[in-house]
Design an enzyme around this catalytic site. Structure first.
Site, mmCIF file in Angstrom:
data_model
loop_
_atom_site.group_PDB
_atom_site.id
_atom_site.type_symbol
_atom_site.label_atom_id
_atom_site.label_comp_id
_atom_site.label_asym_id
_atom_site.label_seq_id
_atom_site.Cartn_x
_atom_site.Cartn_y
_atom_site.Cartn_z
ATOM 1 N N GLY A 15 29.032 35.743 32.905
ATOM 2 C CA GLY A 15 29.522 34.981 34.051
ATOM 3 C C GLY A 15 28.436 34.146 34.714
ATOM 4 N N ARG A 40 35.675 39.171 27.933
ATOM 5 C CA ARG A 40 36.474 38.206 27.168
ATOM 6 C C ARG A 40 35.715 36.922 26.858
ATOM 7 N NH1 ARG A 40 42.188 38.916 30.284
ATOM 8 N NH2 ARG A 40 42.598 40.998 29.522
ATOM 9 N N TYR A 147 41.029 38.861 46.730
ATOM 10 C CA TYR A 147 39.603 38.978 46.383
ATOM 11 C C TYR A 147 38.832 39.561 47.564
ATOM 12 C CZ TYR A 147 34.897 37.239 45.191
ATOM 13 O OH TYR A 147 33.561 37.119 44.924
ATOM 14 N N LYS A 151 36.842 43.125 48.089
ATOM 15 C CA LYS A 151 35.419 43.173 48.462
ATOM 16 C C LYS A 151 35.210 44.065 49.691
ATOM 17 C CE LYS A 151 33.611 40.716 45.156
ATOM 18 N NZ LYS A 151 32.795 41.390 44.117
HETATM 19 N N1 SER Z 1 32.282 31.880 45.137
HETATM 20 C C1 SER Z 1 33.315 32.847 45.452
HETATM 21 C C2 SER Z 1 34.639 32.234 45.426
HETATM 22 O O1 SER Z 1 34.722 31.070 45.706
HETATM 23 C C3 SER Z 1 33.069 33.456 46.802
HETATM 24 O O2 SER Z 1 32.521 34.702 46.628
HETATM 25 O O3 SER Z 1 35.590 32.881 45.190
#
Ligand code: SER
Length: 326
Positions: A15, A40, A147, A151
């Site tokens: 990544g 992947r 997301y 977190k």
């Molecule tokens: N760069 C990430 C995003 O845009 C933020 O943690 O999802």
């Protein structure tokens, strides 16, 4: 400090962060000492050949355990994740990948007595009710994306494993990260990378957030230094076990476009916000990282002009190779 004899595993190694963290760790600890694990995404030939490379699905507890035992792993940088925009397309998968894999890493960290775990958090832990400017280390965490939810939950899980089991877990709330080695995938801050590729390839960029959108942003070299820095610090200095605010720059998409046009003749940019505008609007403009500075000496090096120069040079070089098109 890590036990030198046990190896380091980096998940999500192919990544955006992993492709630059793996070489940095190999410079520090030796190529054979760092196992890069993708899933992947295929690594480049150069990356695959630069040291031990394998694949793992970190949501598979048994597969992960076998890998940790096979390579005698003592430190894990668990980078595998779905970012904010992709997470909104498939929230159920974001939950499963982001938190399922973290729970596995933490449980195996305890069972196999890992020396250290690194887990990246994000500005996405914040939400519209968070103070927008100079967001403090300890503040309201009410994110609007899955997301961000993963977190916040993950930060608390890390803190729990530290207080309950004494597992040495450390984390950073990365700002949007700007890099030219690997294209980010499925994030909201991706415009801050796409603009450079578009400028050089086409002289024009259509930005998916509006011109006055400001976010905390950071050049990848600084992010790698922060990551290595927090992990190298004496454990007694680490007062935050959820995740540290780390800050570098804050600028608007319009300011970034202006910096690029000052360096790429004829470059133009227009702004057509899509669903990612609402995500960007829910995040802070800037973060207060004084706790990280005090605890382990964090300090960024790049400002906006040096970042723009480094990105344009890096992207120009990369375009001769396998740089993905935006
Ligand atoms: N760069 C990430 C995003 O845009 C933020 O943690 O999802």
């Amino acid at each position: 400090m890590p036990n030198r004899n046990r190896r380091i595993l980096v998940t999500g190694a192919v990544g955006q962060v992993g492709t630059e963290l793996v070489p940095a760790l190999r410079d520090r600890f030796g190529a054979e000492h760092v196992i890069a694990a993708g899933h992947r995404t295929q690594p480049s030939e150069g990356f695959r050949n630069a040291g031990p490379y394998t694949t793992v699905d970190a949501t598979d507890m048994d597969g992960l355990k076998a890998l940790l035992q096979e390579h005698d792993i003592g430190v894990i940088y668990h980078l595998a994740t779905l970012l904010s925009a992709d997470g909104e397309k498939d929230p159920e998968r974001a939950w499963r990948v982001n938190l399922g894999s973290l729970k596995n890493v933490l449980d195996l960290g305890v069972e196999l007595e890992m020396d250290q775990i690194f887990w990246p958090s994000s500005i996405a832990v914040f939400g519209p009710t968070t103070p927008r400017v100079d967001t403090p280390q300890r503040t309201i965490l009410e994110p609007t994306t899955m997301y961000g939810v993963t977190k916040v939950a993950g930060e608390n899980l890390c803190n729990y494993y530290f207080t309950r089991y004494g597992l040495d877990v450390r984390g950073l709330r990365y700002p949007g990260l700007i890099s030219h080695e690997t294209f980010p995938g499925g994030g909201t801050s991706d415009y801050s990378v796409e603009i450079f590729v578009a400028a050089i390839e086409r002289g024009h960029y259509t930005c998916f957030v509006n011109a006055d959108t400001a976010l905390p942003l950071m050049y990848m070299d600084d992010a790698i230094r922060a990551t290595v820095g927090v992990m190298a610090a004496d454990a007694a200095r680490i007062s935050v076990r959820t995740s540290y605010n780390v800050s570098a720059l804050s600028f608007t998409a319009g300011e970034l476009a202006a910096e690029v046009s000052g360096r790429v003749d004829g470059f133009t940019c227009d702004f057509e916000p899509d669903f990612r505008q609402a995500i960007a609007d829910s995040w802070p403009d800037s973060m207060d990282d004084s706790v990280a500075r005090r605890d382990w000496g964090w300090k960024p090096e790049y400002d906006l002009p040096t970042l723009v120069d480094a990105m344009l040079n890096g992207v120009r070089e990369k375009l001769g190779g396998a740089w993905p098109r935006v």
